[in-house]
Design a protein around this motif. Structure first.
Motif, mmCIF file in Angstrom:
data_model
loop_
_atom_site.group_PDB
_atom_site.id
_atom_site.type_symbol
_atom_site.label_atom_id
_atom_site.label_comp_id
_atom_site.label_asym_id
_atom_site.label_seq_id
_atom_site.Cartn_x
_atom_site.Cartn_y
_atom_site.Cartn_z
ATOM 1 N N VAL A 84 -71.939 -0.276 -1.787
ATOM 2 C CA VAL A 84 -73.313 -0.376 -1.294
ATOM 3 C C VAL A 84 -73.812 -1.802 -1.483
ATOM 4 O O VAL A 84 -73.716 -2.363 -2.585
ATOM 5 C CB VAL A 84 -74.261 0.596 -2.033
ATOM 6 C CG1 VAL A 84 -75.693 0.445 -1.505
ATOM 7 C CG2 VAL A 84 -73.794 2.035 -1.883
ATOM 8 N N THR A 95 -77.412 -3.617 -0.945
ATOM 9 C CA THR A 95 -78.828 -3.414 -0.659
ATOM 10 C C THR A 95 -79.484 -4.752 -0.335
ATOM 11 O O THR A 95 -78.856 -5.811 -0.393
ATOM 12 C CB THR A 95 -79.522 -2.799 -1.878
ATOM 13 O OG1 THR A 95 -79.476 -3.754 -2.959
ATOM 14 C CG2 THR A 95 -78.813 -1.511 -2.323
ATOM 15 N N SER A 116 -73.535 0.503 3.550
ATOM 16 C CA SER A 116 -72.933 1.368 2.538
ATOM 17 C C SER A 116 -71.727 2.052 3.153
ATOM 18 O O SER A 116 -71.650 2.245 4.371
ATOM 19 C CB SER A 116 -73.923 2.415 2.032
ATOM 20 O OG SER A 116 -74.293 3.301 3.067
#
Length: 323
Positions: A70, A72, A120
């Motif tokens: 992932v 972000t 992701s």
């Protein structure tokens, strides 16, 4: 260092899987960018990667048992800003989410994505990729629409995409690329041109990239086929052209640009193979005629004549050491 190789075998053997994964995660973030990752705890931790640097461009391959990946907004805010083109090589599918898009990556899928955007992925098993990376600012000058979406699937059958994957593999294995600045620059230019074409360049940018990158990649592929199949007596320009989906005249011109004709290159490859066999003790009991046929010659008299012209003695004399 132009090439960086790493594997889980290099991690301290006394550590357990969780500790080995944490240590690799720290190394990985330093080299490839920040992300949250989770190891598949029901599997022994494994990773292997190779990264080849070509100025601001790079190619790499990796395989790992990492399950979740992932990135972000927090991760991408102060990180690299590249476009990656990835060739998914694992038999286990990988589920991707980028922006409001979802993808199921299967073996053979090709994805272009902007690493400056949150993404992701999830894989139930080993994930494996071959990758090419180019700075986003550089590619946008040539392909303005390259980052219209966070990620997009590319057509694996597109000739530029196929050649790009072959070029990635070649650059990962070809240590001699870094032996001179000229070779490095040539490899970098070819890689950049193929990325430009794979991402859908149009107009003048596409014409320039096709003339340089695609033509150079086809020459390399052509020579690789010749080096694999030169001993086939029936090998011809027409067969090569059909295999590559090109015209015989185009294939002939590609070879001429490398400094030799098809016939001369095939002859040299066959003669060098015959010379190697004649000097190898494993073939001491093999007849000269059989060596000639094994190397692709149809007529022994022609083989003898060309061998003498090239090396200054007959095959029998060469075998006997009279050189």
């Amino acid at each position: 260092m132009p090439k960086i190789e790493f594997s889980s075998d290099q991690l301290p053997s006394h550590l357990n899987d969780r500790a080995r994964f944490r240590l690799w995660h720290e190394i990985w973030m330093e080299q490839l960018g920040n992300a949250e990752m989770k190891h598949a705890e029901d599997k022994p931790f494994f990773t292997a990667s190779t990264n080849v640097l070509l100025g601001e461009l790079s190619v790499s391959k990796f395989a790992t048992t990492t399950e979740h990946y992932v990135r972000t907004r927090k991760h991408v805010a102060h990180d690299r800003d590249d476009i990656l083109l990835g060739f998914y090589r694992s038999p286990q599918p990988q589920l991707w989410t980028a922006g409001n898009q979802g993808f199921e990556m299967k073996q053979g899928s090709v994805l272009a994505f902007n690493v400056a955007q949150p993404v992701s992925s999830f894989t139930n098993g080993v994930t494996a990729w071959n990758l090419a990376s180019i700075p986003r600012a550089q590619i946008l000058k040539l392909v303005p629409h390259a980052d219209d979406r966070s990620a997009m699937l590319l057509d694996p059958a597109n000739p530029a995409v196929r050649h790009l994957e072959r070029t990635i593999k070649f650059l990962l294995d070809a240590d001699e690329v870094h032996e001179t600045p000229e070779l490095t620059q040539h490899a970098t230019t070819m890689l950049g041109d193929l990325i430009t074409l794979a991402l859908g360049a149009r107009g003048e940018a596409a014409e320039i990239a096709a003339e340089r990158g695609l033509r150079a990649a086809r020459q390399r592929e052509l020579i690789a086929i010749l080096e694999r199949r030169f001993a086939e007596p029936s090998l011809s320009i027409g067969m090569l052209a059909g295999h590559l989906g090109l015209s015989p005249r185009y294939v002939s011109n590609l070879l001429l640009e490398t400094g030799t004709t098809f016939s001369d290159r095939i002859l040299e490859l066959r003669l060098q193979k015959a010379r190697a066999m004649l000097s190898d003790v494993r073939y001491d009991l093999t007849k000269v005629n059989d060596i000639a046929f094994a190397c692709g010659f149809n007529a022994v008299s022609y083989f003898n004549r060309r061998f003498r012209a090239r090396f200054g003695c007959s095959p029998t004399q060469y075998r006997g050491g009279h050189v």
